[in-house]
Design an enzyme around this catalytic site. Structure first.
Site, short mmCIF file in Angstrom:
data_model
loop_
_atom_site.label_atom_id
_atom_site.label_comp_id
_atom_site.label_asym_id
_atom_site.label_seq_id
_atom_site.Cartn_x
_atom_site.Cartn_y
_atom_site.Cartn_z
N HIS A 145 44.50 57.29 -39.44
CA HIS A 145 43.30 56.51 -39.72
C HIS A 145 43.56 55.04 -39.41
O HIS A 145 44.66 54.53 -39.62
CB HIS A 145 42.93 56.65 -41.20
N HIS A 157 47.48 55.00 -39.22
CA HIS A 157 48.45 55.36 -40.26
C HIS A 157 48.20 56.75 -40.85
O HIS A 157 47.05 57.20 -40.94
CB HIS A 157 48.38 54.36 -41.41
N ASP A 187 55.97 57.63 -44.49
CA ASP A 187 54.93 56.84 -43.81
C ASP A 187 55.10 56.95 -42.31
O ASP A 187 56.21 56.83 -41.79
CB ASP A 187 55.05 55.39 -44.26
N LYS A 243 42.32 60.77 -47.86
CA LYS A 243 42.01 59.35 -48.06
C LYS A 243 40.50 59.19 -48.11
O LYS A 243 39.79 59.72 -47.25
CB LYS A 243 42.60 58.56 -46.89
N ASP A 288 52.30 47.71 -36.75
CA ASP A 288 51.38 48.55 -35.98
C ASP A 288 51.62 48.47 -34.47
O ASP A 288 51.12 49.31 -33.73
CB ASP A 288 49.93 48.20 -36.31
N ARG A 328 20.52 40.26 -58.97
CA ARG A 328 21.91 39.86 -59.23
C ARG A 328 22.81 40.16 -58.05
O ARG A 328 23.86 39.57 -57.88
CB ARG A 328 22.47 40.58 -60.45
N TYR A 383 40.51 51.80 -50.01
CA TYR A 383 41.10 53.10 -49.70
C TYR A 383 41.57 53.71 -51.01
O TYR A 383 42.20 53.03 -51.82
CB TYR A 383 42.36 53.00 -48.84
N ARG A 439 43.76 47.60 -38.00
CA ARG A 439 44.75 48.15 -38.93
C ARG A 439 44.85 49.64 -38.63
O ARG A 439 43.87 50.35 -38.70
CB ARG A 439 44.32 47.94 -40.38
#
Length: 179
Positions: free
Chosen positions: A118, A61, A142, A71, A165, A23, A131, A58
């Site tokens: 990260h 952060h 942040d 995290k 970013d 599957r 995450y 990405r």
């Protein structure tokens, strides 16, 4: 689940349970009891999924103050180059990034402690990351550092990056500090 290694304090590469049959694949990404047996204090408060095209970066952060978080990340589809960097200016590990390849072929998770930024680079046509964080997202807490300012040789010259970013301060010039 078991700890594979700890290359930085409070940053753990963890094997995760998975099985395959006709599957497809089944992965157990999180189990509180199993993490507790490993003495890893992590209880998620929020979870996210991101999908990224090849060449997307990405990061980098993190959150500070009472919203600083641990995290837990894994790659469900595709392959990423995952980067962790200590952003605490007084730490002996400041700006000494480490990297891991996370992929669907070799299901593993990273548990990243507080004090680290990260980010990741998507290495496949599509990468899907999960995450889980130990605090909820709080925009006023942040923070980030510019991906290209960390002491890491990224294997890409012109990545796809969000506007957010591109405006993070360089590491060492960032003002967000952990208390």
């Amino acid at each position: 689940m078991k700890i594979i290694e700890e290359r930085l304090p409070d940053v753990f590469l963890i094997s995760i349970n998975n099985s395959f049959d006709l599957r497809g694949k089944f992965v157990k990404f999180y189990n509180l009891d199993e993490l507790n047996l490993l003495n890893l204090d992590f209880v998620p408060k929020e979870s996210y999924i991101s999908s990224s095209k090849c060449g997307v970066i990405r990061g980098m952060h993190y959150q500070v103050g009472k919203y600083a978080h641990k995290k837990l990340v894994t790659c469900f589809k595709g392959k990423v180059l995952d980067i962790i960097v200590d952003v605490r200016k007084n730490s002996p590990n400041f700006n000494k990034p480490i990297s891991y390849i996370l992929s669907e072929e070799n299901p593993q998770a990273l548990l990243i402690g507080k004090g680290y930024a990260h980010g990741f680079l998507s290495l496949s046509e599509e990468s899907i990351m999960n995450y889980m964080t130990s605090t909820v997202y709080a925009p006023q807490f942040d923070c980030g550092v510019l991906w290209s300012s960390i002491n890491f040789s990224w294997p890409i010259k012109k990545p796809i990056i969000s506007k957010r970013d591109t405006i993070h301060p360089s590491i060492g010039k960032h003002k967000c500090e952990f208390s």
